[in-house]
Design a protein around this motif. Structure first.
Motif, PDB file in Angstrom:
ATOM      1  N   ILE A 315       2.943  13.753  -6.617  1.00 40.25           N
ATOM      2  CA  ILE A 315       2.416  15.170  -5.864  1.00 40.25           C
ATOM      3  C   ILE A 315       1.053  14.850  -5.093  1.00 40.25           C
ATOM      4  CG2 ILE A 315       1.513  17.295  -6.612  1.00 40.25           C
ATOM      5  CD1 ILE A 315       3.349  17.605  -8.819  1.00 40.25           C
ATOM      6  N   ALA A 316       0.272  13.979  -5.753  1.00 40.78           N
ATOM      7  CA  ALA A 316      -0.897  13.771  -5.102  1.00 40.78           C
ATOM      8  C   ALA A 316      -0.638  13.009  -3.716  1.00 40.78           C
ATOM      9  CB  ALA A 316      -1.875  13.047  -5.952  1.00 40.78           C
ATOM     10  N   TYR A 317       0.232  12.135  -3.701  1.00 38.06           N
ATOM     11  CA  TYR A 317       0.377  11.334  -2.557  1.00 38.06           C
ATOM     12  C   TYR A 317       1.210  12.473  -1.498  1.00 38.06           C
ATOM     13  CZ  TYR A 317      -0.300   7.200  -5.043  1.00 38.06           C
ATOM     14  OH  TYR A 317      -0.810   6.021  -5.582  1.00 38.06           O
ATOM     15  N   ALA A 318       1.887  13.336  -1.951  1.00 36.60           N
ATOM     16  CA  ALA A 318       2.655  14.257  -1.086  1.00 36.60           C
ATOM     17  C   ALA A 318       1.670  15.269  -0.300  1.00 36.60           C
ATOM     18  CB  ALA A 318       3.910  14.978  -1.850  1.00 36.60           C
ATOM     19  N   ASN A 319       0.692  15.744  -1.237  1.00 34.23           N
ATOM     20  CA  ASN A 319      -0.390  16.584  -0.617  1.00 34.23           C
ATOM     21  C   ASN A 319      -1.275  15.817   0.323  1.00 34.23           C
ATOM     22  OD1 ASN A 319       0.471  18.814  -2.185  1.00 34.23           O
ATOM     23  ND2 ASN A 319      -0.731  18.057  -4.003  1.00 34.23           N
ATOM     24  N   THR A 320      -1.253  14.482   0.421  1.00 31.38           N
ATOM     25  CA  THR A 320      -2.082  13.813   1.094  1.00 31.38           C
ATOM     26  C   THR A 320      -1.171  13.325   2.422  1.00 31.38           C
ATOM     27  OG1 THR A 320      -3.247  12.773  -0.459  1.00 31.38           O
ATOM     28  CG2 THR A 320      -3.472  11.665   1.588  1.00 31.38           C
ATOM     29  N   ASP A 327       1.998  21.303   7.874  1.00 32.18           N
ATOM     30  CA  ASP A 327       2.244  22.386   8.572  1.00 32.18           C
ATOM     31  C   ASP A 327       1.691  23.575   8.002  1.00 32.18           C
ATOM     32  OD1 ASP A 327       4.538  23.329  10.272  1.00 32.18           O
ATOM     33  OD2 ASP A 327       5.530  24.319   8.497  1.00 32.18           O
ATOM     34  N   LEU A 328       1.649  23.431   6.573  1.00 30.73           N
ATOM     35  CA  LEU A 328       1.148  24.645   5.869  1.00 30.73           C
ATOM     36  C   LEU A 328      -0.120  25.099   6.156  1.00 30.73           C
ATOM     37  CD1 LEU A 328       2.355  23.918   2.162  1.00 30.73           C
ATOM     38  CD2 LEU A 328       3.522  25.651   3.629  1.00 30.73           C
ATOM     39  N   LYS A 329      -1.034  24.256   6.323  1.00 34.59           N
ATOM     40  CA  LYS A 329      -2.355  24.226   6.793  1.00 34.59           C
ATOM     41  C   LYS A 329      -2.414  24.705   8.366  1.00 34.59           C
ATOM     42  CE  LYS A 329      -4.535  20.372   4.224  1.00 34.59           C
ATOM     43  NZ  LYS A 329      -5.047  19.015   4.277  1.00 34.59           N
ATOM     44  N   LEU A 330      -1.509  24.280   9.350  1.00 39.46           N
ATOM     45  CA  LEU A 330      -1.474  24.880  10.452  1.00 39.46           C
ATOM     46  C   LEU A 330      -0.790  26.150  10.307  1.00 39.46           C
ATOM     47  CD1 LEU A 330       0.333  21.893  12.524  1.00 39.46           C
ATOM     48  CD2 LEU A 330      -1.993  22.874  13.049  1.00 39.46           C
ATOM     49  N   ARG A 331       0.032  26.647   9.548  1.00 36.37           N
ATOM     50  CA  ARG A 331       0.395  27.978   9.568  1.00 36.37           C
ATOM     51  C   ARG A 331      -0.833  28.963   9.093  1.00 36.37           C
ATOM     52  NH1 ARG A 331       5.675  27.617   6.101  1.00 36.37           N
ATOM     53  NH2 ARG A 331       5.409  29.844   5.974  1.00 36.37           N
ATOM     54  N   GLU A 332      -1.496  28.324   8.252  1.00 32.37           N
ATOM     55  CA  GLU A 332      -2.612  29.143   7.644  1.00 32.37           C
ATOM     56  C   GLU A 332      -3.825  29.368   9.039  1.00 32.37           C
ATOM     57  OE1 GLU A 332      -5.983  29.109   3.939  1.00 32.37           O
ATOM     58  OE2 GLU A 332      -4.516  27.359   4.333  1.00 32.37           O
ATOM     59  N   ILE A 333      -4.033  28.285   9.696  1.00 30.54           N
ATOM     60  CA  ILE A 333      -4.942  28.473  10.890  1.00 30.54           C
ATOM     61  C   ILE A 333      -4.495  29.325  11.697  1.00 30.54           C
ATOM     62  CG2 ILE A 333      -6.115  27.089  12.589  1.00 30.54           C
ATOM     63  CD1 ILE A 333      -6.404  24.803  10.706  1.00 30.54           C
ATOM     64  N   GLU A 334      -3.094  29.291  12.141  1.00 35.77           N
ATOM     65  CA  GLU A 334      -2.707  29.973  13.026  1.00 35.77           C
ATOM     66  C   GLU A 334      -2.660  31.350  12.567  1.00 35.77           C
ATOM     67  OE1 GLU A 334       1.087  28.230  13.407  1.00 35.77           O
ATOM     68  OE2 GLU A 334       0.576  26.655  14.870  1.00 35.77           O
ATOM     69  N   VAL A 405       1.287  38.604   4.578  1.00 41.78           N
ATOM     70  CA  VAL A 405       2.648  37.933   4.257  1.00 41.78           C
ATOM     71  C   VAL A 405       2.627  36.341   4.758  1.00 41.78           C
ATOM     72  CG1 VAL A 405       4.855  37.927   5.516  1.00 41.78           C
ATOM     73  CG2 VAL A 405       3.835  40.240   5.057  1.00 41.78           C
ATOM     74  N   VAL A 406       2.046  35.907   5.467  1.00 40.53           N
ATOM     75  CA  VAL A 406       1.925  34.474   5.834  1.00 40.53           C
ATOM     76  C   VAL A 406       1.347  33.875   4.545  1.00 40.53           C
ATOM     77  CG1 VAL A 406       0.827  32.578   7.082  1.00 40.53           C
ATOM     78  CG2 VAL A 406       1.898  34.658   8.223  1.00 40.53           C
ATOM     79  N   ASP A 407       0.243  34.350   3.957  1.00 40.12           N
ATOM     80  CA  ASP A 407      -0.387  33.744   2.719  1.00 40.12           C
ATOM     81  C   ASP A 407       0.287  33.561   1.702  1.00 40.12           C
ATOM     82  OD1 ASP A 407      -2.887  33.699   4.059  1.00 40.12           O
ATOM     83  OD2 ASP A 407      -3.774  35.499   3.356  1.00 40.12           O
ATOM     84  N   ILE A 408       1.337  34.713   1.433  1.00 40.80           N
ATOM     85  CA  ILE A 408       2.168  34.756   0.420  1.00 40.80           C
ATOM     86  C   ILE A 408       3.361  33.715   0.431  1.00 40.80           C
ATOM     87  CG2 ILE A 408       4.104  36.144  -0.853  1.00 40.80           C
ATOM     88  CD1 ILE A 408       2.398  38.576  -0.294  1.00 40.80           C
ATOM     89  N   GLU A 409       3.688  33.669   1.661  1.00 45.59           N
ATOM     90  CA  GLU A 409       4.869  32.594   2.179  1.00 45.59           C
ATOM     91  C   GLU A 409       4.209  31.237   2.089  1.00 45.59           C
ATOM     92  OE1 GLU A 409       6.032  33.327   5.993  1.00 45.59           O
ATOM     93  OE2 GLU A 409       7.595  34.949   5.492  1.00 45.59           O
ATOM     94  N   LYS A 414       4.461  26.265  -1.258  1.00 49.20           N
ATOM     95  CA  LYS A 414       3.584  25.240  -1.919  1.00 49.20           C
ATOM     96  C   LYS A 414       4.216  25.008  -3.203  1.00 49.20           C
ATOM     97  CE  LYS A 414      -0.943  25.763   0.457  1.00 49.20           C
ATOM     98  NZ  LYS A 414      -2.255  26.236   0.206  1.00 49.20           N
ATOM     99  N   ASP A 415       4.458  26.015  -3.900  1.00 52.15           N
ATOM    100  CA  ASP A 415       5.077  25.930  -5.386  1.00 52.15           C
ATOM    101  C   ASP A 415       6.771  25.460  -5.025  1.00 52.15           C
ATOM    102  OD1 ASP A 415       3.193  27.335  -6.086  1.00 52.15           O
ATOM    103  OD2 ASP A 415       3.893  29.339  -6.258  1.00 52.15           O
ATOM    104  N   THR A 416       7.383  25.760  -4.161  1.00 52.70           N
ATOM    105  CA  THR A 416       8.772  25.270  -3.957  1.00 52.70           C
ATOM    106  C   THR A 416       8.389  23.717  -3.706  1.00 52.70           C
ATOM    107  OG1 THR A 416       9.360  27.367  -3.235  1.00 52.70           O
ATOM    108  CG2 THR A 416      10.832  25.268  -2.763  1.00 52.70           C
TER     109      THR A 416
END
Length: 518
Positions: A315-320, A327-334, A405-409, A414-416
């Protein structure tokens, strides 16, 4: 049907008129035939050069169209990022209109007569503008400097020549309360480029997964053909023995017919498996673009010895490393960007424009470049909404709701993502025991078939038991190959999610400086 009588095959039914000597001769014949049969079945039917999974994986990365496509997709992102970097640098433009000739009749106002009149005109106009602009990311300011030259020559009754030049003009445009697109691009563009790099490595792992599937389809088809060839040889030998034993009265006619039927079935099965192998090889060759060495056979890979993947480390390697995290970070910034734009686009707007320069006009070229006059311009523009019946407020509320809505998605994704990695890693860690179990089952069923074959040749078991034992061995062999395929598929799925090579303990890397050279 003939197979309903299989239990009677090779059970010695001696006729009362036969002498005991015939029994002895029959037993000796069986033993001699068994020795000859065993020696011939040990001879390999087809010799091919072995090719490993690693070799096929390297060929796929190098030659497959999927690999070429991944490189081009990275190339698109690479040049998009280069364009972004270039947008932060000064731009110089030259606008040149060297010749504009105009001859026409136009409507003009005569101030002496206070009327509009039609007059003919004929002129030649030349224009040059050299400008440079620079965007400042932090404040959204646009700086500019330009120099212009204009020459106008009139012909006819009022022929004259005039020049108008602005040797230098410096200014800025500063939105004070507007949405700053440059600031948000500076946050998203580097992330998008980094994601493109990780996407490329991720796609290489997708190629590995596709290759593993094609390789094991080829391996399974090859093994089935090998078994079918052995079955054909075995069926022909047994039928030949059966005819000889039928001649001496050891078996009945229906037993002989069943043995002959087995020969036809073995030939049919062999042809079908040859077609299956040809299809599997053709699919692999197509994927590798005709780069599969001829007369080769797949060599089954071994397990990765003592490899157990820790879920938390994965999980740590995947998060890095995983591009989906970027993509999740980009969606959050967008989402934050869209909210910021909605707020600033739907309230009062204030902007400042200012410039300073030198200007002159004259009737000769030499005169126009002397005694320059100063020109200054300052403009403050303010736009305030007075009454819009809640339209702007509604736009802002909509943007805030979309942000929620984006925050919830994002949290759901992340959980999935975390759950997917956990399941894949746990399945991989368990798959090793399944592979070892199917391997042992294959070995036991193979030995059991050999023993049953000996007992069958000595007349202790019937053909039905022999067929059942052979089918069990074949099924166990196929199960072993399929379990080994699942093992390597799970490994490359985990490697794809983490972009980490657990075999040598390093992150997957690429030399991106050479990718676009192909």
């Amino acid at each position: 049907m003939l197979r309903n009588k299989l239990n009677n095959i090779f059970i010695f039914k001696m006729r009362p008129t036969h002498h005991i000597l015939q029994i002895f001769i029959s037993i000796c014949f069986v033993l001699n035939s068994f020795i000859a049969f065993s020696q011939q079945t040990d001879v390999p039917l087809k010799t091919r050069q072995s090719v490993t999974l690693d070799h096929i994986l390297n060929l796929a990365i190098k030659n497959s169209l999927d690999g070429f496509k991944a490189k081009r997709q990275y190339g698109v992102s690479y040049w998009e990022f280069k364009s972004f970097e270039s947008s932060l640098l000064p731009k110089v433009d030259l606008t040149l209109n060297p010749l504009t000739y105009n001859r026409s009749v136009i409507q003009r106002y005569d101030s002496e007569l206070n009327i509009d009149v039609y007059r003919s005109q004929q002129n030649l106009n030349s224009y040059v503008n050299l400008s440079a602009t620079q965007n400042i990311r932090a404040t959204g300011t646009s700086l500019f400097i330009n120099s212009t030259f204009n020459r106008l020559e009139n012909y006819g009754a009022f022929a004259n020549e005039s020049y108008n030049v602005t040797p230098v003009n410096i200014g800025l445009i500063q939105p004070l309360m507007a949405f700053n697109e440059f600031k948000w691009q500076h946050k998203t563009a580097p992330l998008e480029y980094e994601k493109a790099k990780q996407d490329f490595i991720y796609e290489l792992q997708a190629i590995n997964l596709k290759t593993v599937n094609l390789f094991f389809n080829w391996a399974l088809a090859s093994k089935k053909l090998e078994i079918a060839q052995e079955n054909k040889v075995s069926a022909e030998k047994l039928f030949k023995m059966g005819k000889q034993r039928y001649d001496i009265g050891s078996i009945e006619k229906d037993d002989l017919l069943n043995l002959e039927l087995d020969v036809y079935n073995a030939n049919t099965n062999l042809t079908q498996n040859e077609q299956i192998l040809e299809k599997a090889e053709a699919e692999l060759i197509l994927f590798l673009r005709d780069d599969l060495p001829s007369k080769t056979a797949p060599e089954l890979p071994e397990l990765i010895s003592n490899l157990q993947i820790d879920v938390n480390e994965a999980i740590a390697y995947a998060n890095t490393n995983n591009p989906d995290i970027l993509d999740l970070k980009l969606r959050e910034i967008e989402a934050l960007r869209d909210l910021d734009q909605a707020i600033k686009d739907n309230r009062f707007d204030l902007s400042l424009t200012a410039s300073y320069g030198l200007n002159q006009q004259a009737n000769t070229f030499n005169a126009v470049y002397g005694n320059f006059l100063e020109q200054q311009m300052v403009a403050l523009q303010l736009s305030i909404p007075i009454l819009d019946w809640g339209e702007r407020k509604g736009n802002i509320k909509t943007a805030k709701m979309n942000k929620d809505v984006v925050d919830i998605e994002l949290q759901q994704d992340k959980d999935t993502f975390k759950q997917d990695i956990t399941i894949k890693v746990n399945n991989f860690n368990l798959q090793k025991e399944l592979v070892l179990g199917t391997l042992r089952t294959s070995e036991i069923s193979r030995e059991s078939y050999r023993i049953t074959e000996k007992r069958f040749l000595s007349g202790q078991v019937d053909l039905l038991n022999l067929s059942s034992s052979r089918q069990a061995w074949q099924l166990a062999t196929e199960n072993y190959i399929e379990s080994l395929q699942n093992y390597w598929t799970l490994y490359y799925e985990v490697q794809q999610l983490t972009l980490f090579n657990f075999m040598n303990g390093t992150n997957l890397k690429q030399d991106f400086s050479t990718i676009l050279e192909d």
